[in-house]
Design a protein around this motif. Structure first.
Motif, mmCIF file in Angstrom:
data_model
loop_
_atom_site.group_PDB
_atom_site.id
_atom_site.type_symbol
_atom_site.label_atom_id
_atom_site.label_comp_id
_atom_site.label_asym_id
_atom_site.label_seq_id
_atom_site.Cartn_x
_atom_site.Cartn_y
_atom_site.Cartn_z
ATOM 1 N N LEU A 156 0.834 -1.201 0.000
ATOM 2 C CA LEU A 156 0.000 0.000 0.000
ATOM 3 C C LEU A 156 0.870 1.253 0.000
ATOM 4 O O LEU A 156 0.568 2.232 -0.699
ATOM 5 N N ARG A 160 0.906 4.184 -2.835
ATOM 6 C CA ARG A 160 0.718 5.600 -2.493
ATOM 7 C C ARG A 160 1.885 6.441 -2.989
ATOM 8 O O ARG A 160 1.692 7.542 -3.531
ATOM 9 N N ALA A 179 -4.783 13.334 0.583
ATOM 10 C CA ALA A 179 -4.220 12.059 1.033
ATOM 11 C C ALA A 179 -5.251 10.936 1.098
ATOM 12 O O ALA A 179 -4.949 9.796 0.719
ATOM 13 N N PRO A 180 -6.493 11.198 1.578
ATOM 14 C CA PRO A 180 -7.484 10.106 1.587
ATOM 15 C C PRO A 180 -7.790 9.547 0.206
ATOM 16 O O PRO A 180 -8.012 8.338 0.057
ATOM 17 N N ALA A 183 -4.911 7.278 -0.660
ATOM 18 C CA ALA A 183 -5.020 6.037 0.109
ATOM 19 C C ALA A 183 -6.114 5.138 -0.466
ATOM 20 O O ALA A 183 -5.953 3.909 -0.522
ATOM 21 N N GLN A 184 -7.202 5.747 -0.904
ATOM 22 C CA GLN A 184 -8.290 4.974 -1.515
ATOM 23 C C GLN A 184 -7.814 4.295 -2.801
ATOM 24 O O GLN A 184 -8.106 3.120 -3.048
ATOM 25 N N GLU A 187 -5.683 1.257 -1.964
ATOM 26 C CA GLU A 187 -6.495 0.120 -1.525
ATOM 27 C C GLU A 187 -7.122 -0.589 -2.719
ATOM 28 O O GLU A 187 -7.171 -1.817 -2.771
#
Length: 285
Positions: A156, A160, A179-180, A183-184, A187
């Motif tokens: 991960l 990123r 950032a979210p 991160a999504q 994933e």
């Protein structure tokens, strides 16, 4: 026969990324060096004979001449249109429309490339095919082993980091609020890796069997279908994953577009306008 490059094909998203990253800091230099790079890469794969190198140069020169005449003007126009669109937040429908334009370009290029690839493949010896397939199968096994052995957290983090690097090029400084989204994306990449690896293994086995039938009258049609349709040939069991990936990508790009601030939007706009000008100038040189 009309070739259709399906969005279901996992390689399509790789090709999209390559198409985007190709228009880098030295657009003209990279483009005019492509014919040499292609020839070098294929010679490395197959260790071509003198006659095969002659055929390869002929096919690559023909492909590049066609591409310069027919595709570069479209690139200039499409990039100019996209530059105007990114000046404002883009909806999923707008993202889909622009990605469809890229798909159409890739489809046209594939239609011109596949017959050339078939002609070259028909000349390969058993030794050349065995060398190529052996190397491909080995690399496939290494990818599968790496995925199964590396901790999820490490993978991960790598996803990123790669996305951060890409975004820094296209939009400048990445903001904490984004950032979210990154991160999504990571994933999703991890989630879809197992079916992608399974598809790659199945596709490689299909190619291996097909290359053993190079002298068959149906070889050209079968190879064309394999290169053009990909996962559609394998009972369609991978199409759900890749359709899901496409829709996720559209929604993610729209969300990222919504998140851009003025400086990021200006950075992206300037890059796209610059590349549009590069391609426009190249059509006249």
């Amino acid at each position: 026969m009309t070739t259709t490059l399906s969005w279901r094909h996992p390689r399509t998203w790789s090709l999209l990324l390559i198409s985007l990253l190709l228009v880098g800091c030295s657009t003209r230099f990279i483009y005019y060096w492509l014919d040499t790079a292609i020839a070098w890469q294929l010679d490395e794969y197959f260790s071509l004979s003198a006659s095969q190198k002659g055929l390869l140069n002929q096919e690559v020169n023909g492909l590049m001449a066609w591409h310069r005449q027919h595709e570069l003007p479209r690139y200039a126009s499409d990039l100019d249109t996209l530059a105007k669109a990114v000046a404002s937040p883009m909806s999923p429908a707008q993202i889909s429309t622009n990605l469809d334009a890229v798909q159409q370009s890739l489809t046209r290029t594939l239609e011109n490339t596949i017959p050339r690839a078939v002609r070259l493949a028909s000349t390969l010896s058993e030794q050349q095919v065995a060398r190529f397939m052996g190397d491909r199968i080995k690399r496939q096994q290494e990818r599968q082993q790496a995925f199964s052995q590396e901790p999820k957290a490490k993978q991960l983090a790598e996803f990123r980091d790669k996305m951060n690097t890409r975004l820094e090029f296209w939009i400048g400084e990445v903001k904490p609020a984004q950032a979210p989204l990154i991160a999504q994306w990571a994933e999703w990449q991890y989630e879809l890796m197992p079916p992608w690896l399974e598809f790659q293994e199945a596709w490689t086995m299909e190619l291996d069997q097909l290359m053993k039938q190079r002298q068959s009258p149906d070889f050209a049609q079968a190879l064309t279908a394999l290169l053009a349709e990909g996962d559609g040939l394998m009972d369609g069991r991978f199409t759900g994953y890749t359709e899901q990936s496409r829709q996720r990508t559209i929604n993610w790009l729209s969300a990222m577009s919504q998140s851009l601030d003025i400086s990021q939007r200006a950075h992206l706009y300037s890059l796209l306008k610059g590349y549009a000008k590069d391609f426009h100038d190249m059509t006249r040189s």
